[in-house]
Design a protein around this motif. Sequence first.
Motif, mmCIF file in Angstrom:
data_model
loop_
_atom_site.group_PDB
_atom_site.id
_atom_site.type_symbol
_atom_site.label_atom_id
_atom_site.label_comp_id
_atom_site.label_asym_id
_atom_site.label_seq_id
_atom_site.Cartn_x
_atom_site.Cartn_y
_atom_site.Cartn_z
ATOM 1 N N PRO A 149 0.815 -1.229 0.000
ATOM 2 C CA PRO A 149 0.000 0.000 0.000
ATOM 3 C C PRO A 149 0.846 1.276 0.000
ATOM 4 O O PRO A 149 0.387 2.317 -0.494
ATOM 5 N N GLU A 150 2.061 1.197 0.515
ATOM 6 C CA GLU A 150 2.939 2.370 0.534
ATOM 7 C C GLU A 150 3.412 2.760 -0.876
ATOM 8 O O GLU A 150 3.968 3.847 -1.067
ATOM 9 N N ASP A 151 3.205 1.905 -1.832
ATOM 10 C CA ASP A 151 3.552 2.228 -3.226
ATOM 11 C C ASP A 151 2.440 2.983 -3.936
ATOM 12 O O ASP A 151 2.607 3.411 -5.090
ATOM 13 N N THR A 152 1.309 3.146 -3.284
ATOM 14 C CA THR A 152 0.194 3.878 -3.877
ATOM 15 C C THR A 152 0.589 5.324 -4.134
ATOM 16 O O THR A 152 1.037 6.016 -3.220
ATOM 17 N N ALA A 153 0.438 5.761 -5.377
ATOM 18 C CA ALA A 153 0.840 7.115 -5.771
ATOM 19 C C ALA A 153 0.484 7.324 -7.238
ATOM 20 O O ALA A 153 0.089 6.381 -7.934
ATOM 21 N N VAL A 154 0.648 8.555 -7.684
ATOM 22 C CA VAL A 154 0.625 8.836 -9.120
ATOM 23 C C VAL A 154 2.065 8.720 -9.613
ATOM 24 O O VAL A 154 2.960 9.361 -9.051
ATOM 25 N N TYR A 155 2.260 7.931 -10.628
ATOM 26 C CA TYR A 155 3.589 7.703 -11.178
ATOM 27 C C TYR A 155 3.768 8.504 -12.461
ATOM 28 O O TYR A 155 2.913 8.481 -13.345
ATOM 29 N N TYR A 156 4.908 9.197 -12.533
ATOM 30 C CA TYR A 156 5.210 10.056 -13.683
ATOM 31 C C TYR A 156 6.509 9.598 -14.336
ATOM 32 O O TYR A 156 7.506 9.361 -13.641
ATOM 33 N N CYS A 157 6.488 9.496 -15.643
ATOM 34 C CA CYS A 157 7.764 9.260 -16.315
ATOM 35 C C CYS A 157 8.406 10.613 -16.616
ATOM 36 O O CYS A 157 7.722 11.634 -16.747
ATOM 37 N N ASN A 158 9.705 10.581 -16.701
ATOM 38 C CA ASN A 158 10.493 11.791 -16.907
ATOM 39 C C ASN A 158 11.604 11.462 -17.879
ATOM 40 O O ASN A 158 12.320 10.474 -17.692
ATOM 41 N N VAL A 159 11.727 12.268 -18.899
ATOM 42 C CA VAL A 159 12.726 12.005 -19.935
ATOM 43 C C VAL A 159 13.532 13.273 -20.188
ATOM 44 O O VAL A 159 12.948 14.355 -20.347
ATOM 45 N N VAL A 160 14.825 13.131 -20.217
ATOM 46 C CA VAL A 160 15.722 14.233 -20.563
ATOM 47 C C VAL A 160 16.255 13.952 -21.958
ATOM 48 O O VAL A 160 16.866 12.904 -22.185
ATOM 49 N N LEU A 161 16.007 14.864 -22.893
ATOM 50 C CA LEU A 161 16.354 14.589 -24.279
ATOM 51 C C LEU A 161 16.747 15.858 -25.019
ATOM 52 O O LEU A 161 16.591 16.970 -24.509
ATOM 53 N N THR A 162 17.269 15.646 -26.205
ATOM 54 C CA THR A 162 17.559 16.752 -27.107
ATOM 55 C C THR A 162 16.692 16.585 -28.354
ATOM 56 O O THR A 162 16.321 15.467 -28.727
ATOM 57 N N THR A 163 16.386 17.713 -28.967
ATOM 58 C CA THR A 163 15.553 17.662 -30.171
ATOM 59 C C THR A 163 16.326 18.027 -31.425
ATOM 60 O O THR A 163 15.794 17.882 -32.535
ATOM 61 N N THR A 164 17.562 18.507 -31.271
ATOM 62 C CA THR A 164 18.385 18.843 -32.426
ATOM 63 C C THR A 164 19.824 18.419 -32.169
ATOM 64 O O THR A 164 20.245 18.241 -31.026
ATOM 65 N N ALA A 165 20.586 18.303 -33.264
ATOM 66 C CA ALA A 165 21.996 17.952 -33.145
ATOM 67 C C ALA A 165 22.764 19.053 -32.423
ATOM 68 O O ALA A 165 23.700 18.783 -31.668
ATOM 69 N N ASP A 166 22.365 20.311 -32.634
ATOM 70 C CA ASP A 166 23.043 21.418 -31.958
ATOM 71 C C ASP A 166 22.898 21.319 -30.443
ATOM 72 O O ASP A 166 23.849 21.596 -29.699
ATOM 73 N N GLN A 167 21.730 20.962 -29.986
ATOM 74 C CA GLN A 167 21.526 20.812 -28.546
ATOM 75 C C GLN A 167 22.432 19.726 -28.001
ATOM 76 O O GLN A 167 23.053 19.885 -26.943
ATOM 77 N N ALA A 168 22.507 18.615 -28.714
ATOM 78 C CA ALA A 168 23.360 17.523 -28.260
ATOM 79 C C ALA A 168 24.821 17.943 -28.247
ATOM 80 O O ALA A 168 25.578 17.608 -27.333
ATOM 81 N N ALA A 169 25.236 18.700 -29.247
ATOM 82 C CA ALA A 169 26.634 19.110 -29.356
ATOM 83 C C ALA A 169 27.015 20.079 -28.247
ATOM 84 O O ALA A 169 28.161 20.087 -27.783
ATOM 85 N N THR A 170 26.068 20.898 -27.804
ATOM 86 C CA THR A 170 26.358 21.893 -26.773
ATOM 87 C C THR A 170 26.009 21.413 -25.377
ATOM 88 O O THR A 170 26.203 22.137 -24.410
ATOM 89 N N GLY A 171 25.509 20.193 -25.283
ATOM 90 C CA GLY A 171 25.165 19.667 -23.969
ATOM 91 C C GLY A 171 23.857 20.187 -23.419
ATOM 92 O O GLY A 171 23.568 20.029 -22.236
ATOM 93 N N SER A 172 23.067 20.812 -24.271
ATOM 94 C CA SER A 172 21.761 21.298 -23.844
ATOM 95 C C SER A 172 20.754 20.169 -23.936
ATOM 96 O O SER A 172 20.770 19.387 -24.888
#
Length: 125
Positions: free
Chosen positions: A87-110
């Motif tokens: 019962p202690e696991d009862t909660a709303v569970y959210y997924c979370n993703v950290v991503l880039t949408t362009t090659a420039d973001q990936a190259a700059t670490g954004s």
Amino acid sequence: QVQLVESGGGLVQAGGSLRLSCAASGTIFSINTMAWYRQVLGKERELVARMPSSGNANYADSVKGRFTISRDGDTNTVYLQMTMLTPEDTAVYYCNVVLTTTADQAATGSAFRYWGQGTQVTVSS
């Protein structure tokens, strides 16, 4: 535009199992970290499990040995297999993703963080 769609929540008896899924879609160049958080009403959101793009997953102490996070790079999906639920696991569970949408973001670490809509998990005693 990026969307995260969660599924798999529900009602289960103590000792049971559930598997959550979260699929990321849209303009995605690369995915860094995929994770699951949970939140109980009136409490802060807490990390349940995190899986980086490389390396080992890490878990909250309360779920170690019971929950397993995994990801499918081909479908940009993260899973959370939950066993021996209490019962202690009862909660709303959210997924979370950290991503880039362009090659420039990936190259700059954004990178940008996205959240799923949340899925309710209820464990009855």
